[in-house]
Design a protein around this motif. Structure first.
Motif, PDB file in Angstrom:
ATOM      1  N   THR A   1     125.100  13.435  22.655  1.00  0.00           N
ATOM      2  CA  THR A   1     123.970  13.009  23.500  1.00  0.00           C
ATOM      3  C   THR A   1     124.412  12.727  24.929  1.00  0.00           C
ATOM      4  O   THR A   1     123.622  12.865  25.849  1.00  0.00           O
ATOM      5  N   LYS A   2     125.674  12.362  25.118  1.00  0.00           N
ATOM      6  CA  LYS A   2     126.176  12.170  26.476  1.00  0.00           C
ATOM      7  C   LYS A   2     126.796  13.452  27.021  1.00  0.00           C
ATOM      8  O   LYS A   2     126.732  13.718  28.212  1.00  0.00           O
ATOM      9  N   ALA A   3     127.421  14.224  26.144  1.00  0.00           N
ATOM     10  CA  ALA A   3     128.096  15.441  26.591  1.00  0.00           C
ATOM     11  C   ALA A   3     128.393  16.320  25.387  1.00  0.00           C
ATOM     12  O   ALA A   3     128.421  15.850  24.247  1.00  0.00           O
ATOM     13  N   ALA A   4     128.594  17.605  25.664  1.00  0.00           N
ATOM     14  CA  ALA A   4     129.068  18.527  24.639  1.00  0.00           C
ATOM     15  C   ALA A   4     130.590  18.449  24.636  1.00  0.00           C
ATOM     16  O   ALA A   4     131.236  18.702  25.654  1.00  0.00           O
TER      17      ALA A   4
ATOM     18  N   GLN B   1     126.192  23.463   9.390  1.00  0.00           N
ATOM     19  CA  GLN B   1     125.833  24.603  10.217  1.00  0.00           C
ATOM     20  C   GLN B   1     125.408  24.156  11.615  1.00  0.00           C
ATOM     21  O   GLN B   1     124.925  23.031  11.802  1.00  0.00           O
ATOM     22  N   PRO B   2     125.577  25.002  12.640  1.00  0.00           N
ATOM     23  CA  PRO B   2     125.135  24.671  13.997  1.00  0.00           C
ATOM     24  C   PRO B   2     123.665  24.259  14.015  1.00  0.00           C
ATOM     25  O   PRO B   2     122.833  24.864  13.352  1.00  0.00           O
ATOM     26  N   GLY B   3     123.397  23.211  14.787  1.00  0.00           N
ATOM     27  CA  GLY B   3     122.034  22.695  14.868  1.00  0.00           C
ATOM     28  C   GLY B   3     121.822  21.453  14.019  1.00  0.00           C
ATOM     29  O   GLY B   3     120.853  20.720  14.229  1.00  0.00           O
ATOM     30  N   GLU B   4     122.725  21.182  13.059  1.00  0.00           N
ATOM     31  CA  GLU B   4     122.577  20.006  12.199  1.00  0.00           C
ATOM     32  C   GLU B   4     123.123  18.761  12.900  1.00  0.00           C
ATOM     33  O   GLU B   4     124.164  18.805  13.551  1.00  0.00           O
ATOM     34  N   THR B   5     122.426  17.643  12.741  1.00  0.00           N
ATOM     35  CA  THR B   5     122.873  16.344  13.242  1.00  0.00           C
ATOM     36  C   THR B   5     123.386  15.542  12.057  1.00  0.00           C
ATOM     37  O   THR B   5     122.676  15.379  11.061  1.00  0.00           O
ATOM     38  N   ILE B   6     124.612  15.066  12.154  1.00  0.00           N
ATOM     39  CA  ILE B   6     125.263  14.407  11.020  1.00  0.00           C
ATOM     40  C   ILE B   6     125.926  13.106  11.469  1.00  0.00           C
ATOM     41  O   ILE B   6     126.299  12.961  12.637  1.00  0.00           O
TER      42      ILE B   6
ATOM     43  N   VAL C   1     132.265  22.527  18.689  1.00  0.00           N
ATOM     44  CA  VAL C   1     131.684  21.855  19.853  1.00  0.00           C
ATOM     45  C   VAL C   1     130.551  20.980  19.342  1.00  0.00           C
ATOM     46  O   VAL C   1     129.668  21.464  18.619  1.00  0.00           O
ATOM     47  N   VAL C   2     130.592  19.692  19.669  1.00  0.00           N
ATOM     48  CA  VAL C   2     129.629  18.718  19.157  1.00  0.00           C
ATOM     49  C   VAL C   2     128.932  18.029  20.322  1.00  0.00           C
ATOM     50  O   VAL C   2     129.578  17.644  21.307  1.00  0.00           O
ATOM     51  N   ASP C   3     127.619  17.871  20.203  1.00  0.00           N
ATOM     52  CA  ASP C   3     126.825  17.159  21.204  1.00  0.00           C
ATOM     53  C   ASP C   3     126.746  15.695  20.818  1.00  0.00           C
ATOM     54  O   ASP C   3     126.266  15.355  19.732  1.00  0.00           O
TER      55      ASP C   3
ATOM     56  N   LEU D   1     133.692  10.332  18.680  1.00  0.00           N
ATOM     57  CA  LEU D   1     134.095  10.839  19.985  1.00  0.00           C
ATOM     58  C   LEU D   1     133.754   9.853  21.094  1.00  0.00           C
ATOM     59  O   LEU D   1     133.725  10.211  22.263  1.00  0.00           O
ATOM     60  N   GLY D   2     133.481   8.613  20.710  1.00  0.00           N
ATOM     61  CA  GLY D   2     133.159   7.562  21.675  1.00  0.00           C
ATOM     62  C   GLY D   2     132.884   6.277  20.934  1.00  0.00           C
ATOM     63  O   GLY D   2     132.463   6.287  19.773  1.00  0.00           O
ATOM     64  N   ALA D   3     133.112   5.142  21.593  1.00  0.00           N
ATOM     65  CA  ALA D   3     132.957   3.852  20.927  1.00  0.00           C
ATOM     66  C   ALA D   3     131.530   3.613  20.450  1.00  0.00           C
ATOM     67  O   ALA D   3     131.306   2.880  19.491  1.00  0.00           O
ATOM     68  N   ASP D   4     130.551   4.243  21.108  1.00  0.00           N
ATOM     69  CA  ASP D   4     129.148   4.012  20.754  1.00  0.00           C
ATOM     70  C   ASP D   4     128.544   5.178  19.992  1.00  0.00           C
ATOM     71  O   ASP D   4     127.335   5.273  19.853  1.00  0.00           O
ATOM     72  N   MET D   5     129.380   6.086  19.483  1.00  0.00           N
ATOM     73  CA  MET D   5     128.871   7.278  18.799  1.00  0.00           C
ATOM     74  C   MET D   5     128.672   6.990  17.313  1.00  0.00           C
ATOM     75  O   MET D   5     129.602   6.609  16.609  1.00  0.00           O
ATOM     76  N   ASP D   6     127.443   7.172  16.834  1.00  0.00           N
ATOM     77  CA  ASP D   6     127.131   7.016  15.418  1.00  0.00           C
ATOM     78  C   ASP D   6     126.935   8.357  14.729  1.00  0.00           C
ATOM     79  O   ASP D   6     127.137   8.482  13.528  1.00  0.00           O
ATOM     80  N   GLN D   7     126.496   9.358  15.489  1.00  0.00           N
ATOM     81  CA  GLN D   7     126.239  10.672  14.925  1.00  0.00           C
ATOM     82  C   GLN D   7     126.431  11.727  16.001  1.00  0.00           C
ATOM     83  O   GLN D   7     126.578  11.412  17.184  1.00  0.00           O
ATOM     84  N   GLY D   8     126.448  12.981  15.600  1.00  0.00           N
ATOM     85  CA  GLY D   8     126.599  14.071  16.555  1.00  0.00           C
ATOM     86  C   GLY D   8     125.896  15.305  16.045  1.00  0.00           C
ATOM     87  O   GLY D   8     125.640  15.445  14.843  1.00  0.00           O
ATOM     88  N   LYS D   9     125.564  16.198  16.957  1.00  0.00           N
ATOM     89  CA  LYS D   9     124.905  17.451  16.612  1.00  0.00           C
ATOM     90  C   LYS D   9     125.900  18.591  16.794  1.00  0.00           C
ATOM     91  O   LYS D   9     126.455  18.778  17.879  1.00  0.00           O
ATOM     92  N   LEU D  10     126.136  19.333  15.723  1.00  0.00           N
ATOM     93  CA  LEU D  10     127.049  20.469  15.802  1.00  0.00           C
ATOM     94  C   LEU D  10     126.395  21.580  16.615  1.00  0.00           C
ATOM     95  O   LEU D  10     125.315  22.070  16.261  1.00  0.00           O
ATOM     96  N   LEU D  11     127.035  21.970  17.708  1.00  0.00           N
ATOM     97  CA  LEU D  11     126.505  23.038  18.545  1.00  0.00           C
ATOM     98  C   LEU D  11     127.098  24.392  18.192  1.00  0.00           C
ATOM     99  O   LEU D  11     126.402  25.406  18.218  1.00  0.00           O
ATOM    100  N   GLU D  12     128.383  24.393  17.852  1.00  0.00           N
ATOM    101  CA  GLU D  12     129.045  25.685  17.657  1.00  0.00           C
ATOM    102  C   GLU D  12     130.332  25.510  16.853  1.00  0.00           C
ATOM    103  O   GLU D  12     131.067  24.538  17.035  1.00  0.00           O
ATOM    104  N   TRP D  13     130.582  26.433  15.956  1.00  0.00           N
ATOM    105  CA  TRP D  13     131.879  26.543  15.293  1.00  0.00           C
ATOM    106  C   TRP D  13     132.719  27.542  16.065  1.00  0.00           C
ATOM    107  O   TRP D  13     132.217  28.586  16.483  1.00  0.00           O
ATOM    108  N   LYS D  14     133.980  27.266  16.236  1.00  0.00           N
ATOM    109  CA  LYS D  14     134.906  28.216  16.830  1.00  0.00           C
ATOM    110  C   LYS D  14     135.849  28.781  15.771  1.00  0.00           C
ATOM    111  O   LYS D  14     136.828  29.452  16.093  1.00  0.00           O
ATOM    112  N   ILE D  15     135.550  28.470  14.508  1.00  0.00           N
ATOM    113  CA  ILE D  15     136.335  28.972  13.383  1.00  0.00           C
ATOM    114  C   ILE D  15     135.371  29.483  12.322  1.00  0.00           C
ATOM    115  O   ILE D  15     134.161  29.236  12.386  1.00  0.00           O
TER     116      ILE D  15
END
Length: 234
Positions: free
Chosen positions: A41-44, A61-66, A37-39, A9-23
């Motif tokens: 670190t710069k934005a959700a 699951q929400p809360g996991e960083t992958i 919805v994924v965090d 979701l960005g040129a400098d993104m290596d990982q993200g934290k799942l905040l919420e599933w909408k499905i």
């Protein structure tokens, strides 16, 4: 079987934290639907899906960083049947982040909207509505709680840390090009000439004084640009 992976979701993104599933398992999705919805670190960031199908299994699951590229969910393509119970889909045979699917968190539309406005994470909020659903009042209480306000400062720190790391890496590893702009200084030079005409030689101003004044005014107007990120802190 379609693999839904965490996109970059960005040129400098290596990982993200799942905040919420909408499905959830069994939901039908189509290209362009917001599914998570994924965090970063710069934005959700709301994540779209680019395939059509039926959600077969949630793997993260929400809360996991992958890491970017991790399979987050498996979908059945249109017309594809679910594998027999106990059978492993081909995608699951590869090393992935796996977790047992859980029931979707029930959230009222008003509560979801208010949580987005307040920056409150829905996971972790105990719902008091029908069947444990999260209500608008639940979100308001969570936002008012002292513990709910603490992550705001942490989030700002994490965002600055991510930006600092990306800037440092880009300076080291990425070829640079530079842009310039011509600034008309006729009025400034005329002012400087008038000022210096009234001053003794030892007190005359250089054009650099105007540059310094401009920088000082800019730093006062935009204080967040006037700083350094050192030893993990701004």
């Amino acid at each position: 079987m379609i693999e839904f992976k965490l996109p970059s979701l960005g040129a400098d993104m290596d990982q993200g934290k799942l905040l919420e599933w909408k499905i959830g398992a069994g939901d039908r999705v189509k290209r362009g639907d917001i599914v998570a919805v994924v965090d970063t670190t710069k934005a959700a960031v709301e994540v779209e899906i680019w395939d059509e199908g039926v959600v077969h299994e949630i793997l993260v699951q929400p809360g996991e960083t992958i890491p970017v590229g991790t399979v987050m969910a498996l979908l059945l393509a249109p017309g594809e049947s679910a594998p027999p119970p106990g059978a492993k889909p081909a995608a699951a045979a590869r090393p992935k982040v796996a977790a047992a699917p859980t029931a979707r968190q029930r959230v009222s539309p008003a509560a979801r909207k208010r949580a987005a406005e307040l920056g409150v994470a829905l996971e972790g909020i105990a719902g008091t509505g029908p069947e444990g659903s999260v209500t608008l009042q639940d979100v308001e209480r969570a936002a008012a709680a002292p513990a709910a306000k603490a992550p705001a400062a942490d989030r700002a720190t994490e965002m600055r840390r991510a930006i600092a790391a990306a800037m440092s890496r880009s300076k080291r590893e990425i070829p640079h090009y530079y842009l310039s702009e011509t600034v008309p200084l006729a009025a400034a030079l005329a002012w400087l000439q008038r000022q210096n005409a009234e001053r003794p030689v030892t007190e005359r101003l250089l054009i650099a004084a105007l540059y310094l004044k401009a920088v000082a005014l800019a730093c006062g107007k935009y204080p967040e640009m006037n700083g350094h990120f050192r030893e993990g802190a701004f």
